[in-house]
Motif scaffolding. Structure first.
Motif, short mmCIF file in Angstrom:
data_model
loop_
_atom_site.label_atom_id
_atom_site.label_comp_id
_atom_site.label_asym_id
_atom_site.label_seq_id
_atom_site.Cartn_x
_atom_site.Cartn_y
_atom_site.Cartn_z
N ALA A 1 45.17 35.55 48.24
CA ALA A 1 44.15 34.91 49.07
C ALA A 1 42.82 34.78 48.35
CB ALA A 1 43.97 35.70 50.38
N PHE A 2 42.47 35.81 47.54
CA PHE A 2 41.18 35.79 46.85
C PHE A 2 41.31 35.37 45.40
CE2 PHE A 2 40.32 38.91 50.30
CZ PHE A 2 39.26 38.25 50.89
N GLY A 3 42.51 34.99 44.98
CA GLY A 3 42.70 34.54 43.61
C GLY A 3 42.46 35.62 42.58
N ILE A 4 42.87 36.85 42.89
CA ILE A 4 42.66 37.98 42.00
C ILE A 4 43.89 38.16 41.11
CG2 ILE A 4 42.26 40.47 41.88
CD1 ILE A 4 40.94 40.25 44.65
N GLY A 5 43.70 38.11 39.82
CA GLY A 5 44.80 38.30 38.88
C GLY A 5 45.73 37.11 38.83
N ASP A 6 46.72 37.18 37.94
CA ASP A 6 47.72 36.12 37.87
C ASP A 6 49.10 36.69 38.21
OD1 ASP A 6 48.66 37.48 35.60
OD2 ASP A 6 47.45 36.25 34.24
N ARG A 7 50.11 35.87 38.07
CA ARG A 7 51.46 36.24 38.49
C ARG A 7 51.97 37.47 37.76
NH1 ARG A 7 56.42 31.86 39.00
NH2 ARG A 7 57.93 33.27 40.02
N SER A 8 51.58 37.63 36.50
CA SER A 8 52.05 38.77 35.73
C SER A 8 51.26 40.03 36.02
CB SER A 8 51.98 38.45 34.23
OG SER A 8 50.63 38.23 33.83
N GLN A 9 50.00 39.90 36.45
CA GLN A 9 49.14 41.05 36.68
C GLN A 9 49.31 41.67 38.06
OE1 GLN A 9 45.47 38.97 35.92
NE2 GLN A 9 45.28 39.81 33.82
N ARG A 10 49.66 40.85 39.05
CA ARG A 10 49.69 41.34 40.44
C ARG A 10 50.71 42.44 40.68
NH1 ARG A 10 48.80 35.19 42.54
NH2 ARG A 10 46.52 35.16 42.21
N PRO A 11 51.93 42.38 40.12
CA PRO A 11 52.86 43.50 40.33
C PRO A 11 52.31 44.82 39.82
CG PRO A 11 54.05 41.58 39.52
CD PRO A 11 52.59 41.26 39.41
N HIS A 12 51.55 44.79 38.73
CA HIS A 12 50.95 46.02 38.21
C HIS A 12 49.90 46.56 39.20
CE1 HIS A 12 52.95 45.67 34.34
NE2 HIS A 12 52.55 44.40 34.26
#
Length: 550
Positions: free
Chosen positions: A389-400
């Motif tokens: 929703a806030f555009g924080i991180g990318d697809r690879s960073q969010r799982p971490h």
């Protein structure tokens, strides 16, 4: 009146029984409490008594009898005839138990219309009069007016009392109360529990009272049974279980019920020294207009300031304006008058990108995680939702980031691919906290975030919140009707009544030397007084090495 013997219940796919060889009895006019933490089997036991077990559950052995009638062999058609008349149920959650598109009057009078199908007929006015009398019985003000309202127009406490009125309606011989007061403020809770007391004494109705709160049981139940992992560990008079338990688990329950968490040597939480203000509210008011043209002032010129890094509690009865104030601060409702400042910036009646920027810094943890968490999503998807929703991180960073948040709230990373229904209530609330922390806010609003949890789980979540506050320098706006939790968790407290702030200050000062009679009434209504009095009597006679009641 109720006899349960050697009851064993299995859920499909689970080798461990949900209820194992349980024995319970309740006499006419007696209140018996079933106590245990989430997952102990107490709700499964109560559902079996009223024939509402899910299809995935089966009674493998044992007997359930009410007034001599065996219930385990009944068909669904036979159950329908007995529910309401022989057995009444007060469920825990009005949000899922009341029909949102029907008026309160339609839902309360429905029980009488169904009863009329067996021969008794009443006029529409007679039905409404009896419904209004029921609402008045459980302490709802302006009962005739409430009949025309919808569930969303009532406070959470009022909605719960509507459910209690519906269960009382046909005067059943056995009343099952499944956590009926967990969402109520202390004064309303006391009034409602006194209704149970009166009904048991005057009508001789038997009450099976399912609760996680030993303090509540101590004030109103004659006996209690303690359950854990589906088994009855011990049973007996409540005072005996508290002061002379045979099981360590019972001792832990008693300690959790009366002392939520440790405080410093002076008996109060140390107050933060940060002089900055995370939240400032000045002259805040909110007026609601009803369709009839009436105007209702839910919040009336409220002003207070929350120091950075502190826990500031808002307390008061249902309908006092606590949640409305929180919604105004969060920007989920528009203020009629006054100003809100968050982290020093004006946050009054914002919209669009300006409001989204405020939400980056202030997040909400709601009361009921079963409602707040999307049942279709995995835990990883739920926690990652604010990141998207806030555009924080990318697809690879969010799982971490999700894995990091699970670590912070004390959940194993393996739960990431589960869904909310596969977790306990305490685990679900940890997920809700992790979701709130995802965008790294500086302020967290906790709106009755502990009221739906058992006391053991509640104590663990309080400790978690305390650790997170220290580690992340968080500021908490804590909304609660549980004054024992407020006493142990908050640095400052403000007392609201009918939308007005009547008293505020450091928690220890307000609770130990209240200036307002209403604040004193709230403190006097805190459950557990009967057990505290018993503990004082014991101390006067002897000095045991350790008593459960502090």
């Amino acid at each position: 009146m109720l006899e349960i013997e050697n009851l064993t219940i299995h859920y499909r796919g689970n080798a461990q029984p949900a209820v194992n060889n349980a024995r319970v009895s309740v006499a006419s006019g007696e209140i018996v409490a079933v106590i245990g933490e989430s997952g102990s089997g107490k709700s499964t036991l109560s559902k079996a008594v009223i024939g509402l077990l899910p299809k995935t559950a089966r009674i493998a052995a044992g007997s359930i009898r009410i007034d001599g009638q065996e219930l385990t062999t009944l068909s669904e058609r036979e159950w329908v005839k007995r529910r309401g008349r022989l057995i009444g149920l007060v469920p825990q959650d009005p949000a899922t138990s009341l029909n949102p598109v029907q008026t309160i009057g339609a839902q309360v009078t429905e029980i009488f219309r169904l009863h009329a199908a067996s021969g008794r007929t009443r006029s529409r006015q007679e039905l409404r009069d009896e419904a209004a009398a029921l609402l008045e019985l459980v302490g709802i003000d302006h009962p005739v007016q409430r009949l025309s309202q919808y569930p969303h127009e009532l406070s959470g406490g009022m909605r719960q009392r509507v459910l209690i009125a519906m269960a009382f309606g046909l005067r059943p011989k056995l009343l099952i109360a499944d956590e009926p007061t967990s969402a109520l403020d202390v004064t309303v809770q006391k009034q409602v529990l006194e209704v149970f007391d009166r009904l048991a004494q005057q009508t001789r109705v038997a009450v099976l009272f399912v609760t996680h709160n030993l303090a509540v049981a101590g004030d109103h139940a004659q006996r209690a049974i303690v359950m854990r992992n589906g088994e009855v560990l011990e049973s007996g008079p409540v005072e005996e279980l508290v002061f002379n338990p045979t099981q360590p688990y019972t001792r832990d329950l008693a300690a959790s019920a009366f002392k939520v968490r440790s405080v410093d040597s002076r008996g109060v939480r140390p107050q933060p020294v940060d002089a900055r203000r995370a939240i400032e509210v000045a002259g805040l008011s909110k007026v609601f207009a009803h369709g009839s043209g009436q105007r209702f002032k839910a919040v009336d010129a409220v002003s207070f300031a929350v120091p950075t890094g502190s826990t500031f509690a808002l307390v008061g009865e249902s309908g006092s304006g606590k949640s409305t104030v929180a919604r105004l601060i969060l920007g989920l409702a528009r203020a009629s008058e006054g100003t809100v400042r968050v982290d020093g910036k004006d946050a009054t009646n914002l919209a669009g990108d300006a409001q989204r920027e405020v939400w980056r810094h202030i997040q909400l943890v709601q009361q009921n995680p079963q409602v707040a968490l999307d049942p279709r999503f995995t835990i990883a998807q739920i926690i990652a939702e604010p990141l998207h929703a806030f555009g924080i991180g990318d697809r690879s960073q969010r799982p971490h980031r999700v894995a990091e948040l699970l670590d912070q709230v004390g959940l194993p990373r393996a739960v990431a691919q589960r869904r909310p229904r596969e977790l306990s209530g305490g685990q679900q609330q940890r997920v809700a906290i992790a979701r709130a922390l995802a965008p790294q806010p500086r302020i967290v609003v906790l709106d009755e975030a502990l009221s739906a949890l058992d006391v053991v789980t509640q104590a663990r979540i309080v400790d978690l919140l305390d650790r997170l506050q220290r580690d992340l320098n968080l500021t908490y706006l804590f909304i609660s009707h549980d004054l024992e939790v407020v006493r142990s968790l908050s640095d400052y407290v403000a007392v609201l009544r009918q939308g007005r702030l009547i008293e505020s200050g450091p928690t220890a000062t307000v609770f130990e030397r209240p200036r307002n009679a209403y604040t004193q009434a709230l403190l006097d209504a805190t459950p557990g007084q009967r057990l505290r009095d018993a503990g004082n009597r014991l101390r006067a006679v002897a000095a045991p090495a350790a008593l459960a009641i502090q």
